[in-house]
Structures are given as structure tokens and as C-alpha cells.
Design a protein around this motif. Structure first.
Motif: not given
Ligand SMILES: Nc1ncnc2c1ncn2[C@@H]1O[C@H](COP(=O)(O)OP(=O)(O)O)[C@@H](O)[C@H]1O
Ligand SMILES: [Mg+2]
Length: 220
Positions: A15, A17, A195-196
């Protein structure tokens, strides 16, 4: 005047970028002079090297070749982009930097940390980040995300060299990153990539609000 040099690290698909873009947008909104860049490929020379380094076509580079090409990309990036930006007082957000070479070539390819550090002992390569955010994620999850992304963007052949590696390789890289972070707790902030996107973003913001207190408003 001297700026702030912040790097994002982590395995493929963790995650980086996504989160560096979000942080960059927030800092921009706060009126900060932000330079968002990445390795490999932050300069014209670097973009040519990126194609060689990440393409799945042709003969893979020997690990020593790979190490030297990453160092070449970095030397150009530092002299052409990073140092001039820091000199004018900008915030430089860099998607992968030296710790990626330590984790991938030092640990993953087993060239050793000392061999990588020796190459980075003299200018311009002796620059170290002020802070490094390590986004940690299980390689099974990261590679699944990265492969889906490359498929969607049609980047499998062009950028897929590391995504095509075995999970065992990514586990070595992840363990390497965690060791680097443990050895330099002053510079590293360890962030769970689970997670999100919004949940990870809140962790990222709280890892840098001491540097930019105005981000506190956003993270609330
Ligand atoms: N927290 C998240 N949960 C699920 N998918 C994510 C999350 N963060 C990013 N992604 C998606 O996973 C893929 C890889 O993310 P990316 O930011 O490109 O990772 P990296 O730059 O570390 O390789 C992208 O398609 C992105 O949209
Ligand atoms: Mg990325």
C-alpha cells in the motif's frame, strides 16, 4: 533551509503508493511544498533503468548487476531531484529508497547488508531519510493485491519481476525490513498495512503529525 526527507517502504502490494499519494495530497492542502517521487525511476535516466530492473522479459540481471543498477538510479535521483528539493526546503516523499535495496538485494538476494551499505558510504549516496514509514503486510496478501493491480493496469510484463518471485523470497524481504526497522527505531515507524485504505491512512497520519501538526485536523 533544509527540508524533510520521508520514505515509504514495504513489500509489493503493501500500500505504499496508495498511502504516499494520500499523504502528499494532505500536505499539499496544508500548503506544504511537496515533492512526490519514487525509486527506481525518479529521473529520465532512472526510468530507463526501471524498465531494465522490473521487466520480466529477457535474461534476469545477476544480483550484483541489480544492486549496481539500483545504486545508479539512486545516485542520479539524489543529485537531480532529492538534494535540490531538500535544499530549497521542500518535503520529499519517496516511494522506496535505500531500505528497499537493503531488504531486497541485501536480504532477499542474500548479498548482505554490509555490501549494500558500502556502496552508499560516499556522496551523493550517503543521504539518509529523516523518517521512514514501513508498511508491514503478510506477503500472501501483498502479492495478491499487487498481482491484481498489475493485471488491471496491464503492467505484468513491464513491472512484474518481483511479483513473480516465490512467496519465500518475499518472506525474506519482509523479515529484512522488520530487522532494519528494529535496528533504527528513531528513524522508522512501523505501520500495519492490514485493513482498509482509510484505516492505514489514519495510522500513516498519526506517524507524522509530530512533523506537521496541521495534519491532526485531518486525522480526526
Ligand atoms: N488497505 C488496502 N486494502 C485493500 N487494497 C488496497 C489497500 N491499499 C492499497 N490497495 C490496493 O492494492 C494494490 C496495491 O497497492 P499499492 O499502493 O500499489 O501497493 P505498493 O505501492 O506497496 O506496491 C492497489 O491496487 C491498491 O489499490
Ligand atoms: Mg507502488
Amino acid at each position: 533551509m533544509s527540508g524533510v526527507f520521508l520514505t515509504f517502504e514495504g513489500i509489493e502490494g503493501s500500500g505504499k503508493s496508495t498511502q504516499i499519494r494520500r499523504l502528499s495530497a494532505h500536505l499539499h492542502t496544508c500548503g506544504v511544498d511537496v515533492v512526490l517521487t519514487r525509486e527506481p525511476g525518479g529521473t529520465d535516466i532512472g526510468r530507463a533503468l526501471r524498465r531494465v530492473l522490473l521487466s520480466t522479459e529477457g535474461e534476469p540481471p545477476h544480483p550484483s548487476t541489480e544492486l549496481l543498477l539500483y545504486a545508479a538510479d539512486r545516485a542520479q535521483h539524489l543529485s537531480e531531484v532529492i538534494e535540490p528539493a531538500l535544499e530549497r526546503g521542500a518535503v520529499v516523499l519517496c516511494d522506496r529508497y535505500l531500505d528497499a535495496t537493503l531488504a531486497y538485494q541485501g536480504y532477499g538476494r542474500e548479498l548482505g547488508v554490509d555490501r549494500v551499505l558500502e556502496l552508499h558510504a560516499a556522496p551523493p549516496l550517503d543521504r539518509r531519510p529523516d523518517r521512514t514509514l514501513l508498511i508491514d503486510l503478510d506477503p500472501e496478501d501483498g502479492i495478491a493485491r499487487a498481482r491484481a493491480r498489475n493485471r488491471d493496469l496491464g503492467l505484468e510484463a513491464e513491472e512484474g519481476r518481483f511479483e513473480a518471485e516465490q512467496i519465500r523470497f518475499h518472506q525474506k524481504v519482509r523479515a529484512g525490513y522488520l530487522e532494519l526497522a528494529g535496528a533504527e527505531p528513531g528513524r522508522f515507524r512501523l505501520i500495519s498495512g492490514d485493513g482498509t485504505e482509510e484505516e492505514v491512512e489514519a495510522r500513516v497520519l498519526s506517524a507524522v503529525t509530530d512533523l506537521w501538526p496541521s495534519l491532526r485536523e485531518i486525522s480526526r
